[in-house]
Write an enzyme that holds these catalytic residues in place. Structure first.
Site, PDB file in Angstrom:
ATOM      1  N   ASP A   1       0.839  -1.272   0.215  1.00 25.35           N
ATOM      2  CA  ASP A   1      -0.064   0.146   0.076  1.00 25.35           C
ATOM      3  C   ASP A   1       0.897   1.316  -0.157  1.00 25.35           C
ATOM      4  O   ASP A   1       2.031   1.306   0.254  1.00 25.35           O
ATOM      5  CB  ASP A   1      -0.931  -0.127   1.315  1.00 25.35           C
ATOM      6  CG  ASP A   1      -2.178   0.800   1.134  1.00 25.35           C
ATOM      7  OD1 ASP A   1      -2.423   1.468   0.137  1.00 25.35           O
ATOM      8  OD2 ASP A   1      -3.070   0.713   1.988  1.00 25.35           O
TER       9      ASP A   1
ATOM     10  N   ASP B   1     -10.485   1.753  -3.706  1.00 27.89           N
ATOM     11  CA  ASP B   1     -11.360   1.522  -2.416  1.00 27.89           C
ATOM     12  C   ASP B   1     -12.811   1.341  -2.587  1.00 27.89           C
ATOM     13  O   ASP B   1     -13.300   1.048  -1.710  1.00 27.89           O
ATOM     14  CB  ASP B   1     -10.748   2.591  -1.402  1.00 27.89           C
ATOM     15  CG  ASP B   1      -9.649   2.206  -0.927  1.00 27.89           C
ATOM     16  OD1 ASP B   1      -8.938   1.029  -1.149  1.00 27.89           O
ATOM     17  OD2 ASP B   1      -9.102   3.245   0.020  1.00 27.89           O
TER      18      ASP B   1
HETATM   19  C1  DGJ Z   1      -5.776   1.857   1.594  1.00 23.60           C
HETATM   20  C2  DGJ Z   1      -6.043   0.632   0.885  1.00 23.60           C
HETATM   21  O1  DGJ Z   1      -6.442   1.086  -0.363  1.00 23.60           O
HETATM   22  C3  DGJ Z   1      -7.399  -0.211   1.648  1.00 23.60           C
HETATM   23  O2  DGJ Z   1      -7.699  -1.232   0.942  1.00 23.60           O
HETATM   24  C4  DGJ Z   1      -6.630  -0.695   3.079  1.00 23.60           C
HETATM   25  O3  DGJ Z   1      -5.592  -1.525   2.824  1.00 23.60           O
HETATM   26  C5  DGJ Z   1      -6.189   0.727   3.858  1.00 23.60           C
HETATM   27  N1  DGJ Z   1      -5.087   1.461   2.919  1.00 23.60           N
HETATM   28  C6  DGJ Z   1      -5.465   0.160   5.131  1.00 23.60           C
HETATM   29  O4  DGJ Z   1      -4.957   1.182   5.688  1.00 23.60           O
END
Ligand code: DGJ
Length: 776
Positions: A475, A543
């Site tokens: 991430d 997301d």
């Molecule tokens: C952002 C990501 O896009 C989410 O899927 C998740 O992993 C969060 N970060 C976790 O902090």
């Protein structure tokens, strides 16, 4: 596939030709890029210069009609009469910016000239050929090497450049593009993918009028604002018309621009953004630009996408994952966020395994005191409260359940509340004497600093050495603001060096663990680009898992990226970010056009929902290869509330269609479902995939089919909803490919006047998958 004849270069792929020539004054003049044509004399195609055009500057007094401003060029510069945007800006001796690059020589060879610090397309012997052209700046000792690599079968040409400083003194590159090309305008339109967090990659189109259109990023990631991929099209739709597509193998600040000049020539350039970019080159030093991937289709956007998809699957993805099926996963994030413990995770894993899920991913919150998003980034010690027996214990439990284990990391970041920051504040990208600028409560780690890169690599490798991990979710949750490194490297080099640092880290980890599956993520699709795909075969697309939003996001991405690259999950409803209620079937029907995962709390699923999900996973596994690697079509819909996606296998004997409805309209006319890619002489059966409808969808209307009237919000109906569902109407058609591709007229939808089991009950946000099988 690469020919040279009397000053003319001809590059050919299976369906395209690209021609340019050396002019009398040794510039490279672009002649043609488009549908494949026979090799022959080029006069008819060359832009004429039979008159001196007013307000232009002649290159030479002995040739007044030769003005660089009105030529179609392959490369240009500053100070020789071309007033369009230059692809290069070098500051040399005495602050001079001028450059005039002229042809010196060329060579042609098999394969690719590999980039030293940047990722590049992979190839096997004889899959590609490269034309390397050496240009020299006329008034200095600066050289430019241009590379054109032709991938014949994928209809792809890659361009990149190298600058070599043979001047005795330092020169500064303020801009150097990977590619420039001028083509005569034909009323082209410009397509880009734009958006932001949870609304990434929506396709936008505008007419190209006189002037300059830019598509770029300054966040030091390829960004969710403007994806680097672009297309230029002439009156095209999905299946007809001329389309040029361009993308760059780079994950940082990118730049492309389309300039329509007053003489109606379109200049297209693409490369690293010159925003905050100043790169010093000492004597004999070189600078290499990232690869730009170009393709052309004379059969509309679908064909452009097929070219890109095939190329990415075969040449961008690392060989360990090339055309290799990606596992169905469960991710802990949306179920628990930071609030989990060992017991919750193991319970979830047990349920997931029973449903047929293959990979369990532990997301954020597993280390140190990471109980919210304000602390812990930079530290790698386990959070003992949540996982008293450690990661190894958890991983073993997951493997005992016949699943592989995946772990979330965010290695490029640091929180101020972390042991790492307390020990090494200088590792963060910030001016230590100014107020910190935080994004999601965090700072970026300075990947220009070798010590930082070593820290990250050592920690990740240590975890991989100690724990059995098959998958990493990588991430990266904030943009870079300060253009500054405490190592005091030149600020103009910071942005690019950061990205080189990211690539070095990936490379070092993958050198030791080549089979590791990395899914890159950056608050969803903030770094969805070809640079990342060189290391991480799949990317978390957004997301936003609301299927109706995903129809736009995945549809946009599909123009330039294959379905195998898109992480797509089924989550709970109403949706986290949109509050939209959608059927479980539609959540799956959209997510299956990608790398399928589930991201919801399994313990709240009803018995019927569990059955539905089991069926979905079984179905996905059966057709996974087609969903991930089949040929993908965006089929025509005549109504604006429908989306029609199709995938088909190479043999053309199996295909799947996703037919989606956004908002239902009252008393809608019949739906026509278009199909593509079938063999006209083969007979097929088209059948709806069985799916359940949950009783709660009908609320009080259920009284029309129950013997007694029930309270629509009462306990009885709620209970029935957990244990009883009805089946969606199933259609079936038989026909040869030629007939089916005229468009299937589907059964009526429910319109309030009648109901039987031949009525499609899809309503708002409903959808179906249709399975198409050749009849042997
Ligand atoms: C952002 C990501 O896009 C989410 O899927 C998740 O992993 C969060 N970060 C976790 O902090």
């Amino acid at each position: 596939m690469i020919y040279y004849d009397n000053g003319i270069f001809i590059l050919e792929t299976k369906d395209t030709s690209y021609w340019f020539k050396i002019t009398k004054w040794q510039h490279l003049e672009h002649i043609y890029y488009g549908k494949k044509i026979k090799r022959q004399k080029s006069e008819a195609l060359t832009l004429k210069r039979t008159a001196m055009i007013g307000s232009t500057v002649s290159y030479s007094q002995s040739d007044l009609n030769y003005s660089l401003d009105t030529l179609c060029l392959e490369w240009s510069g500053i100070g020789a009469g071309d007033y369009r945007k230059s692809p290069i800006n070098i500051v040399g001796k005495d602050g001079n910016f001028e450059s005039d690059f002229i042809f010196k020589d060329f060579k042609i060879y098999n394969g690719v000239k590999k980039l030293k610090s940047l990722p590049y397309a992979k190839y096997k012997d004889k899959e590609c050929k490269t034309l390397e052209i050496k240009l020299a700046e006329k008034h200095s000792n600066i050289k430019l090497i241009m590379y054109y690599t032709v991938f014949y079968n994928s209809n792809i040409i890659i361009r990149k450049n190298k600058i070599i400083n043979d001047e005795p003194q330092i020169i500064t590159l303020e801009k150097v593009m990977s590619m420039m090309i001028d083509i005569p305008n034909r009323n082209y339109e410009f397509y880009t993918l734009d958006g932001g967090w949870i609304k990434e990659s929506h396709l936008h189109k505008r007419n190209i009028e006189y002037g300059i259109y830019e598509n770029s990023s300054t966040t030091n990631s390829s960004s969710n604002r403007h994806n680097p991929a672009i297309a230029i099209a002439e009156n095209a739709n999905e299946n007809t018309g001329n389309v040029y597509g361009f993308n760059i193998v780079y994950s940082g600040n990118h730049y492309s621009c389309i300039e329509r000049s007053n003489h109606d020539i379109l200049r297209i350039q693409m490369g690293i953004n010159d925003y905050c970019f100043k790169w010093k080159l000492k004597n004999k030093e070189e600078f290499e630009t990232p690869d730009v991937i170009m393709t052309f289709s004379s059969n509309g956007f679908n064909k452009m996408s097929h070219n890109f998809h095939k190329f990415i699957n075969n040449h961008i993805i690392r060989k360990q994952w090339q055309n290799a099926e990606r596992p169905v996963l469960i991710n802990s994030w949306e179920a628990y966020f930071f609030d989990f413990d060992q017991k919750k995770l193991i319970n979830m894993a047990k349920k997931a395994s029973e449903m047929g899920i293959e990979l369990f991913v532990l997301d954020d919150g597993w280390f140190k005191n990471r109980d919210d998003d304000k602390r812990g980034l930079g530290d790698y010690e386990i959070n003992k409260k949540k996982l008293p027996k450690g990661l190894n214990f958890l991983s073993n439990k997951i493997h005992e359940l016949n699943m592989s284990f995946g772990l979330w990391v965010e290695p490029e970041m640091i929180n101020k509340d972390s042991d790492l920051y307390r020990l090494h504040p200088e590792y963060a990208v910030e001016h230590l004497d100014r107020d910190s600028k935080l994004g999601r409560n965090q700072l970026v780690l300075d990947l220009c600093n070798k010590e930082v890169r070593d820290y990250i690599v050592n920690n990740i490798i240590k975890i991989l050495d100690e724990v059995k991990i098959e998958y990493i979710k990588w991430d990266m949750n904030r943009h870079i603001s300060d253009i500054y490194s405490n190592t005091k490297i030149d600020r103009g080099e910071f942005c690019h060096r950061y990205i080189l640092g990211v690539y070095e880290i990936f490379k070092r980890i993958l050198d030791k663990y080549p089979d590791l599956l990395i899914e890159s993520c950056s608050s969803g699709g903030n770094r969805f680009d070809l640079g990342m795909l060189c290391f991480s075969p799949q990317i978390w697309a957004s997301d936003d898992t609301d299927p109706i939003e995903r129809l736009k996001i995945q549809n946009g991405l599909s123009y330039f990226y294959p379905l195998s690259a898109m992480g797509a999950h089924v989550s709970s409803s109403p949706h986290q970010q949109t509050l939209r209620n959608t059927p479980l079937s539609t959540r799956f029907n959209v997510a299956c056009f990608g790398c399928l995962g589930y991201e919801l709390d399994l313990k709240y699923l009803s018995r019927e929902e569990v059955k539905e999900i089991k069926d979905q996973i079984e179905f996905y596994k059966k057709y996974r290869n087609i969903f991930q690697f089949g040929k993908f079509y965006r089929n025509k819909c005549y109504k604006t509330n429908k989306v029609n996606w199709q995938v088909i296998n190479k043999e053309k004997d199996k295909s799947l269609i996703g037919f989606y409805q956004t908002l239902m309209e009252a008393s809608e006319s019949n739906d026509i479902m278009n199909l593509d890619g079938l063999d006209i002489d083969t007979k097929y059966e088209v059948k709806t995939k069985a799916q359940r409808i949950f009783i709660k969808k009908f609320g009080g209307l259920i009284k029309h089919i129950t013997p007694v009237e029930l309270n629509p919000d009462g306990n009885i109906l709620r209970l029935v909803n957990r244990y009883y569902t009805i089946n969606e109407c199933e259609e079936s058609y038989i026909g040869y490919g030629d007939l089916l591709m005229q468009g299937i007229k589907l059964n009526n939808q429910f319109i309030g006047s009648y109901y039987n089991n031949e009525t499609r009950l899809i309503g708002d946000y409903g959808s179906n998958i249709y399975i198409i099988n050749a009849i042997k």
